[in-house]
Design an enzyme around this catalytic site. Structure first.
Site, mmCIF file in Angstrom:
data_model
loop_
_atom_site.group_PDB
_atom_site.id
_atom_site.type_symbol
_atom_site.label_atom_id
_atom_site.label_comp_id
_atom_site.label_asym_id
_atom_site.label_seq_id
_atom_site.Cartn_x
_atom_site.Cartn_y
_atom_site.Cartn_z
ATOM 1 N N THR A 33 0.846 -1.205 0.000
ATOM 2 C CA THR A 33 0.000 0.000 0.000
ATOM 3 C C THR A 33 0.876 1.248 0.000
ATOM 4 O O THR A 33 2.065 1.174 -0.329
ATOM 5 C CB THR A 33 -1.004 -0.050 1.170
ATOM 6 N N ASN A 34 0.310 2.390 0.326
ATOM 7 C CA ASN A 34 1.058 3.660 0.313
ATOM 8 C C ASN A 34 0.621 4.521 1.496
ATOM 9 O O ASN A 34 -0.210 4.100 2.301
ATOM 10 C CB ASN A 34 0.827 4.372 -1.029
ATOM 11 N N ARG A 35 1.166 5.724 1.603
ATOM 12 C CA ARG A 35 0.970 6.552 2.796
ATOM 13 C C ARG A 35 -0.315 7.392 2.800
ATOM 14 O O ARG A 35 -0.501 8.226 3.675
ATOM 15 C CB ARG A 35 2.163 7.494 2.983
ATOM 16 N N SER A 36 -1.184 7.199 1.813
ATOM 17 C CA SER A 36 -2.413 8.007 1.785
ATOM 18 C C SER A 36 -3.259 7.782 3.032
ATOM 19 O O SER A 36 -3.477 6.653 3.452
ATOM 20 C CB SER A 36 -3.234 7.633 0.549
#
Ligand code: CTP
Ligand code: CA
Length: 228
Positions: A33-36
């Site tokens: 995933t990512n930091r959103s």
């Protein structure tokens, strides 16, 4: 009706907002995933509701409470997000793709937890590109007004303008995510709004709620999503 209710400038309009970072599973217990945080998309959904729209928020996993008066659909992967947005797209007047969609997913999804190899060798993951949801949907737009985001760490306006054109968007929100207080995760943002054939509009550093208002009032000034 719209002129008579200036406080509800999106009355009768159907707005779909995507938010959060998608998760691409590797095995039953792991994902990429990512930091959103989802905060920008949730703020847009909330403001669209305050402006009188019927709002559907299609959200990847976040830690945020559902905005009041908004229909929320939870999804996990980029593919699930594409399916969910496609299903509602024909009945959408304004699409806001604030989700941070993973650009790649693992080629293989293991049905059992991946074990460490006995020899402790390096592990190589093979990834394949996910569908570009925004590009896919903007290519089949009719009355829809389509808003995208551009998260950049360099050449902000050049990169964002390229996305505006190549994805056939009506508006792109350019975010320099390398600056403190901007983009992913925080409660504030500073953006430049780009539209075809129009001067860029740059905002001050402000709360995501204030930025959401600016994005939607700019789209409304363009006549966003009005059926001809
Ligand atoms: N987006 C999408 N589907 C993807 C990737 C991105 O719909 N598979 C959308 C995002 O929601 C955002 C816009 O496209 O509104 C731009 O995302 P961004 O990550 O900035 O650009 P990319 O086109 O993915 O290019 P890159 O990451 O290489 O800069
Ligand atoms: Ca991307």
């Amino acid at each position: 009706l719209i002129q008579l209710t200036p406080d509800l400038p999106l009355a009768g309009r159907r707005v779909v907002v995507t938010a959060g970072g998608t998760r691409e599973a590797l095995d039953p217990v792991r994902f990429i995933t990512n930091r959103s945080s989802g905060k920008m998309g949730y703020a847009i959904a909330q403001v669209a509701r305050e402006f009188g729209a019927t709002v559907t928020l299609i959200s990847a996993t976040t830690h945020l409470p559902a905005p009041s008066g908004v229909k929320v659909m939870m999804v996990d992967s980029a593919q699930a997000l594409l399916t969910a947005v496609s299903d509602v797209y024909d009945a959408t007047d304004i699409l806001v793709m604030a989700a941070a969609v993973s650009d790649y997913r693992p080629v293989e999804l293991a049905d059992q937890k991946i074990k460490k190899p006995a020899d402790h060798a390096d592990l190589t993951l093979r990834l394949t590109e996910t569908p570009d949801i925004l590009k896919t949907l903007a290519a089949r737009k009719r009355h829809q007004y389509v808003i995208g985001f551009a998260a950049e760490t360099q050449s902000l306006l050049a990169n964002a303008n390229r996305k505006l054109t190549s994805k056939k968007l009506d508006l792109i929100v350019a975010n320099d995510v390398s600056k403190p207080g901007v983009g992913f995760n925080g409660d504030t943002n500073q953006v430049t709004l780009l539209r075809p054939q129009q001067q860029p509009v740059t905002t001050e550093l402000a709360t995501k709620s204030v930025i959401a208002r600016k994005i939607l009032t700019t789209a409304i000034a363009d006549g966003a999503g009005k059926q001809a």
